[in-house]
Enzyme design. Structure first.
Site, short mmCIF file in Angstrom:
data_model
loop_
_atom_site.label_atom_id
_atom_site.label_comp_id
_atom_site.label_asym_id
_atom_site.label_seq_id
_atom_site.Cartn_x
_atom_site.Cartn_y
_atom_site.Cartn_z
N LYS A 211 -7.11 16.91 -2.09
CA LYS A 211 -5.73 17.38 -1.98
C LYS A 211 -5.68 18.65 -1.13
O LYS A 211 -4.90 18.77 -0.21
CB LYS A 211 -5.18 17.64 -3.39
CG LYS A 211 -3.77 18.18 -3.41
CD LYS A 211 -3.23 18.31 -4.81
CE LYS A 211 -1.95 19.13 -4.81
NZ LYS A 211 -1.37 19.29 -6.13
N GLU A 217 -17.34 21.13 -3.29
CA GLU A 217 -18.15 19.93 -3.47
C GLU A 217 -17.83 18.89 -2.40
O GLU A 217 -18.72 18.32 -1.77
CB GLU A 217 -17.88 19.30 -4.86
CG GLU A 217 -18.39 20.10 -6.04
CD GLU A 217 -17.42 21.16 -6.52
OE1 GLU A 217 -16.49 21.53 -5.75
OE2 GLU A 217 -17.58 21.63 -7.65
N GLY A 283 -3.49 16.77 -8.80
CA GLY A 283 -4.72 16.02 -8.51
C GLY A 283 -4.98 14.93 -9.54
O GLY A 283 -5.29 13.79 -9.20
N ARG A 284 -4.82 15.27 -10.82
CA ARG A 284 -5.14 14.29 -11.87
C ARG A 284 -4.03 13.26 -12.06
O ARG A 284 -4.15 12.38 -12.91
CB ARG A 284 -5.44 15.03 -13.18
CG ARG A 284 -4.36 16.01 -13.61
CD ARG A 284 -4.89 16.97 -14.66
NE ARG A 284 -3.93 18.02 -15.00
CZ ARG A 284 -3.78 19.16 -14.35
NH1 ARG A 284 -4.51 19.42 -13.28
NH2 ARG A 284 -2.91 20.08 -14.76
N GLU A 369 -7.45 18.89 -18.61
CA GLU A 369 -7.05 19.84 -17.57
C GLU A 369 -5.55 20.12 -17.70
O GLU A 369 -5.07 21.18 -17.31
CB GLU A 369 -7.39 19.27 -16.18
CG GLU A 369 -7.38 20.32 -15.08
CD GLU A 369 -8.05 19.84 -13.79
OE1 GLU A 369 -9.24 20.12 -13.58
OE2 GLU A 369 -7.36 19.19 -13.00
N HIS A 400 -22.47 1.24 -32.11
CA HIS A 400 -23.89 1.42 -32.44
C HIS A 400 -24.36 2.83 -32.11
O HIS A 400 -25.57 3.07 -32.02
CB HIS A 400 -24.71 0.38 -31.69
CG HIS A 400 -24.35 -1.01 -32.09
ND1 HIS A 400 -24.89 -1.64 -33.18
CD2 HIS A 400 -23.42 -1.87 -31.58
CE1 HIS A 400 -24.35 -2.84 -33.32
NE2 HIS A 400 -23.45 -3.00 -32.36
N LYS A 528 -15.35 28.62 -10.10
CA LYS A 528 -15.50 28.30 -8.67
C LYS A 528 -15.78 29.59 -7.87
O LYS A 528 -16.64 29.63 -7.01
CB LYS A 528 -14.21 27.70 -8.12
CG LYS A 528 -13.88 26.31 -8.55
CD LYS A 528 -12.62 25.89 -7.78
CE LYS A 528 -12.00 24.65 -8.32
NZ LYS A 528 -10.74 24.32 -7.67
O1 F6P Z 1 -11.12 22.02 -9.90
C1 F6P Z 1 -10.02 21.34 -10.36
C2 F6P Z 1 -9.32 20.59 -9.28
O2 F6P Z 1 -8.44 21.43 -8.61
C3 F6P Z 1 -8.61 19.38 -9.85
O3 F6P Z 1 -7.38 19.67 -10.37
C4 F6P Z 1 -8.59 18.47 -8.68
O4 F6P Z 1 -8.33 17.16 -9.06
C5 F6P Z 1 -9.98 18.68 -8.15
O5 F6P Z 1 -10.22 20.05 -8.32
C6 F6P Z 1 -10.18 18.29 -6.71
O6 F6P Z 1 -9.34 19.00 -5.86
P1 F6P Z 1 -9.07 18.54 -4.38
O7 F6P Z 1 -8.45 17.17 -4.44
O8 F6P Z 1 -8.15 19.55 -3.80
O9 F6P Z 1 -10.38 18.48 -3.66
#
Ligand code: F6P
Length: 571
Positions: A211, A217, A283-284, A369, A400, A528
């Site tokens: 987003k 990452e 995002g979620r 979240e 189980h 972060k």
């Molecule tokens: O770290 C949380 C977050 O901001 C989430 O809300 C989001 O889904 C995820 O990181 C990834 O963010 P992006 O889509 O901006 O890479």
């Protein structure tokens, strides 16, 4: 729209619920025996989903009071505010319009927010995603050697990963044969390395899904993937080792999904190969936006459209069904009931469907979240417990492993059981005497578990089986352990959309009762930021190491001692 959340604990309904809870002696055996219509009365339908609430620790009075609570905190007004694009994400000053992503084309009246034609914008991106998906599926989109795409690798994390991967796994039977989607999320380079290890670079397409297009990452993995692509294409003789060839390779093997198209261009991806969305999609809550491009490629535009229609059907149910029959409202209120009146800390989600094996992981971000907050949307402290821990595993694996604790532990763990009437496979166990239909055996477990949890087994029943007296207590099941059963016809794209929308709205309802902004996520920021500050210390920078607290210093020294020999850091 009021800017001040109602404190739920001050409402008459809350006070009445507290008194009602104090006087309630849960007795599911007795309640069912005295009231044969209980199952019918507490079962509701939302789109294709059949939702049985009757094995919850509720009476008619409980539900009446919970509905009153929803009314007294102004839920109806907040639902309307969300659906019409008010800026209910207060701390980020944003509208919350994931429901606009699944409005049918040409819906009337159209949705215009702040003068912007939201429906038109959504449809334009969807058309672009669908056109691209068709190109990939038909083989019209090719790599540098003119071969069609065989593997799509989605690089994203959080909402840019969990939704698409969950849905891809859920809808495996709908995936076009010959096409595979893989997902990379973790910044641990092992994730990318193992994902691409056996891939042919000439038939691999990367989708960088972010987003913000700033996520450490995702951008790190995207750079690693780009380097891998260039290296491997040169190794297999597909391209020359020149800047021009590398640029062309990115154009044919990388696309992006983001709200920040300028940053996409900086990475080297042609903006014409990028799919946008908007800051009003959390995002979620984004798997049905362009973030679902990998899924649209895998299952195709028709199935993706059916999934959107499933989402929309539940949105309409939320908007127009009276609270007393409104499934997401009732399920959200039940979660409040258990969290705030029974002191439950967790909530299990147990799908009896192997294709939903990533559903709990997906729900963890959605719910935790969203509602893991200690302040309300006006900055004041919450007045009661919020956000439960959501967790789960597919049945029957969980039976189980951890079901022991749900059945006989000291904690109350409300659980949602999910199953589909039709399996997605044709398997029949012809060698099983008298019981060849494995799906029936599987579903028998689904039915048995909620029955055992609700009705338990008394000491007399245990004794009647001839159990030695000393062992009787260990074999007693208290019952009165609450569950909700959700059944659907089969796990189609539409039904998956319905399930996801159901949980989105359950989460929203809980957030409104607690007065919190379910759409921000400030709680992930500090870690972060610190990771970036600590990185130089981990790389061996003495001053940066000395600036850390003693525990963090010691941990980094352990790493340095094992990974790097940096003698001048020895004390
Ligand atoms: O770290 C949380 C977050 O901001 C989430 O809300 C989001 O889904 C995820 O990181 C990834 O963010 P992006 O889509 O901006 O890479």
């Amino acid at each position: 729209m009021t800017r001040t959340p109602v404190d739920p604990t001050t409402t008459p309904a809350w006070q009445a619920l507290a008194a009602h809870h104090a006087a309630l002696s849960p007795d599911l055996r007795g309640w069912f025996a005295a009231d044969p219509a209980r199952a019918d009365r507490f079962t509701h339908t939302v789109a294709d989903l059949h939702v049985d609430l009757s094995k919850n620790l509720i009476t008619d009075e409980t539900l009446d009071l919970l509905v009153q609570l929803a009314e007294q905190v102004g839920l109806a007004e907040r639902v309307e505010a969300m659906l019409t694009g008010e800026r209910i994400n207060i701390t980020e000053n944003r509208a919350v319009l994931h429901t606009a992503l699944r409005r049918p084309a040409g819906a009337t009246p159209g949705l215009v927010v702040d003068g912007q034609d939201v429906d038109g914008d959504v449809q334009a991106v969807l058309d672009k995603v669908y056109e691209f998906a068709e190109k990939v599926r038909s083989g019209a989109w090719t790599g540098v050697t003119d071969k069609p795409v065989a593997t799509v690798v989605n690089i994203g994390i959080g909402g840019s990963d969990l939704g698409p991967v969950m849905a891809y796994e859920a809808l495996k039977p709908y995936v076009q044969p010959g096409l595979e989607v893989r997902f990379v999320s973790n910044i641990d380079p092992t994730d990318l390395a193992e994902t691409v290890e056996d891939l042919d670079p000439t038939t691999t397409l990367f989708i960088v899904a972010s987003k913000t297009f700033t996520t450490l990452e995702t951008l790190t993995n995207a750079r690693l993937a780009r380097a891998w692509l260039w290296r491997r294409l040169v190794e297999v003789g597909a391209i020359e080792d020149t800047d021009e060839a590398r640029t062309d390779a990115v154009a044919q093997h990388f696309v992006a999904v983001s709200t920040a198209l300028d940053k996409v261009a900086e990475f080297g991806i042609d903006p014409s190969n990028a799919f946008g969305f908007w800051d009003w999609v959390g995002g979620r809550y984004s798997m049905d936006s362009a973030i679902g491009t990998s899924l649209a490629i895998a299952i195709g535009p028709d199935a993706f459209g059916q999934m959107l229609a499933g989402f929309h059907a539940v949105d309409e149910h939320l908007r127009s069904t009276p609270f007393a029959r409104n499934v997401p409202v009732l399920m959200g209120l039940l979660n409040v009931w258990y969290t705030n009146f029974f002191g439950a800390h967790t909530h299990a989600v147990l799908p009896y469907d192997q294709h939903l094996h990533r559903f709990a992981a997906y729900l963890q971000q959605l719910t935790m979240e969203s509602n893991g907050k200690s302040v309300r949307w006006d900055g004041t402290p919450v007045t009661t417990q919020t956000g439960e821990v959501f967790w789960g595993e597919p049945g029957t694996n969980g039976q189980h492993a951890f079901y022991q604790l749900i059945h006989q532990g000291t904690r109350l763990i409300p659980a949602d059981f999910i199953a589909m009437a039709h399996p997605a496979h044709p398997l029949v166990d012809v060698d099983a005497p008298g019981r060849p239909d494995v799906h029936e055996l599987f579903l028998s477990n689904f039915f048995a578990q909620t029955k055992a949890l609700a009705f338990g087994k008394t000491a007399d029943e245990v004794r009647a089986e001839g159990t030695a007296e000393a062992i009787v207590p260990a074999r007693v099941f208290s019952g009165n352990r609450p569950t909700t059963s959700i059944m659907g016809p089969s796990l189609t794209p539409s039904v998956l959309g319905q399930l996801v929308a159901l949980y989105e709205h359950i989460t929203f309802v809980q957030g409104i009762v607690w007065g919190i902004d379910s759409f921000d996520q400030w709680g992930v920021e500090l870690g972060k930021k610190l990771a970036l500050e600590i990185a130089p210390a981990v790389a061996g920078d003495r001053a940066a190491l000395d600036a850390q607290d003693p525990s963090t210093q010691a941990l980094i020294r352990y790493y340095l001692a094992h990974r790097r020999a940096v003698p001048d850091l020895e004390d």
